[in-house]
Design a protein around this motif. Structure first.
Motif, mmCIF file in Angstrom:
data_model
loop_
_atom_site.group_PDB
_atom_site.id
_atom_site.type_symbol
_atom_site.label_atom_id
_atom_site.label_comp_id
_atom_site.label_asym_id
_atom_site.label_seq_id
_atom_site.Cartn_x
_atom_site.Cartn_y
_atom_site.Cartn_z
ATOM 1 N N SER A 266 -4.100 2.781 4.845
ATOM 2 C CA SER A 266 -3.919 2.550 3.420
ATOM 3 C C SER A 266 -4.685 3.602 2.621
ATOM 4 O O SER A 266 -5.798 3.977 2.978
ATOM 5 C CB SER A 266 -4.420 1.157 3.054
ATOM 6 O OG SER A 266 -3.605 0.188 3.654
ATOM 7 N N ASN B 91 1.415 4.114 1.360
ATOM 8 C CA ASN B 91 1.346 5.023 2.499
ATOM 9 C C ASN B 91 2.618 4.852 3.316
ATOM 10 O O ASN B 91 3.334 3.868 3.167
ATOM 11 C CB ASN B 91 0.125 4.690 3.367
ATOM 12 C CG ASN B 91 0.094 3.225 3.761
ATOM 13 O OD1 ASN B 91 -0.349 2.366 2.997
ATOM 14 N ND2 ASN B 91 0.592 2.936 4.951
ATOM 15 N N SER C 204 0.833 -1.198 0.000
ATOM 16 C CA SER C 204 0.000 0.000 0.000
ATOM 17 C C SER C 204 0.878 1.263 0.000
ATOM 18 O O SER C 204 1.941 1.297 0.615
ATOM 19 C CB SER C 204 -0.954 -0.008 1.187
ATOM 20 O OG SER C 204 -0.245 -0.100 2.392
ATOM 21 N N GLU D 108 -7.664 -5.347 1.859
ATOM 22 C CA GLU D 108 -6.566 -5.988 1.148
ATOM 23 C C GLU D 108 -6.989 -7.331 0.567
ATOM 24 O O GLU D 108 -8.060 -7.855 0.877
ATOM 25 C CB GLU D 108 -5.391 -6.159 2.105
ATOM 26 C CG GLU D 108 -4.793 -4.809 2.469
ATOM 27 C CD GLU D 108 -4.135 -4.829 3.820
ATOM 28 O OE1 GLU D 108 -4.743 -5.365 4.767
ATOM 29 O OE2 GLU D 108 -3.007 -4.321 3.924
#
Ligand code: AMP
Ligand code: MG
Length: 330
Positions: free
Chosen positions: A153, A147, A145, A182
């Motif tokens: 995320s 971030n 992700s 996810e």
């Protein structure tokens, strides 16, 4: 590359896709939408790019990453699919299902991306922008992700920009992504195992398998260094040779994993010497870490002595992995 300047956000059109593929080929970092969250992509075969990816996210540990590919055939170049894995791929790809599989013989995915494991996590994402970028690039792309480590995320290009502007090359804006959950991760071991629940429900997977998914053992991913049954969730690569940390000198029969320009006492007696980064660059050291441990593990040394590695930047994640490798296992 744009690292160090502000990072452009481009609307997801043909030019943006071509630009993203070019950055990937040059070892750059690009953010793009998948159907789950925005991913931060790097060339899965380029250890230097993967080291920069961990550094940009500020990850304190090298968790294994998921290799994203354009289709099943591309997946077969990096992993071995048995009948079960083939059935799951055919039923659910493209989509939010990740399969953990044995690496193929000439698997191009870098050791750093798989945290040194013999298995690789593979997924074919369904988002049209992700697929267009994978097609244009032509190789596997790791994409955790997009971030900073510890942040939530990102589901929009603006979220990505907030965390990673100046640290990555390009953000491809495909609008808000909807799932925000996810992928489901299934380990295709002797008995298929649910490693992480996610966007694809367990029941749908079990319907295709005609059997229940097994659960990972309770302590599968803890820090205790407990051994796991071989072929199960080997979530940490551990050399067979003993590992001795913070070595300031070499003892008889040891191999040396060095870092930086300094020397240690008795280095001329070492059974083998590899230097993670002679110039003391932590990104370079991260890129070399698992490959060098593997090589030194084959030298029949009494132990692998490891010089101290500074704890800043990627040093924290390097030291985390070295500590796990040094835990006595028998
Ligand atoms: P994500 O956070 O969506 O990027 O997913 C990464 C997760 O996939 C990791 O934290 C692992 O739990 C899992 N994973 C990736 N590769 C492997 C592997 N070879 N074996 C077991 N789990 C893996
Ligand atoms: Mg995340």
């Amino acid at each position: 590359m744009n690292v160090g300047l502000t990072t452009p956000i481009l609307p997801a059109n043909e030019a943006a896709v071509a630009s993203a593929a070019r950055y990937l080929a040059q070892g750059g970092l690009i953010a793009f939408p998948t159907e789950t969250v925005y991913g931060l992509g790097a060339d899965a075969a380029n250890p230097g790019a993967i080291a920069r990816l961990y550094a940009a996210k500020g990850r304190p540990a090298f968790n294994p990453l998921i290799a994203h590919v354009g289709d099943f055939a591309a997946g077969q170049k990096i992993a071995r699919f048995d009948a079960t894995a083939t059935a799951l791929a055919q039923a659910f790809w493209p989509g939010p299902l990740t399969l953990v599989l044995p690496k193929s013989q000439n698997c191009p995915v870098a050791d750093l991306a798989t945290a040194g494991l013999d298995t690789v996590a593979v997924r074919v994402p369904a988002h049209p922008v992700a697929r267009a970028i994978l097609r244009a690039f032509g190789g596997p792309v790791v994409a955790p992700s997009a971030n900073l480590s510890g942040h939530v995320s990102p589901t929009t290009a603006e979220h990505v920009h907030h965390d990673l502007a100046g640290l990555i090359d390009l953000i491809v804006d495909g609008g808000a992504v909807n799932v925000g959950v996810e992928s489901t991760i299934v380990g295709c071991f002797e008995a298929p195992m649910l490693l992480r629940p996610g966007g694809l429900p367990r029941a749908e997977i079990e319907r295709v398998l005609g059997r229940a998914l097994v659960q990972p053992p309770e302590d599968a991913d803890n820090d205790s260094g407990q051994p796991l049954a071989p072929g199960m969730l080997a979530s940490h690569y551990a050399p067979r040779t003993r590992v001795r940390l913070n070595a300031r000198g070499i003892e008889a029969g040891e191999a040396l994993l060095a870092f930086g320009p300094g020397v240690v006492d008795g280095v001329e007696t070492a059974n083998a010497v590899m230097n993670l980064s002679p110039r003391g660059d932590l990104n370079e050291a991260a890129a070399n870490l698992f490959g060098y441990l593997r090589t030194l593990d084959t030298r029949g040394a009494r132990a692998i002595a490891v010089m101290p590695v500074p704890h800043h930047g990627l040093g924290e994640a390097i030291n985390d992995r070295l500590r796990r490798a040094a835990v006595d296992r028998d």
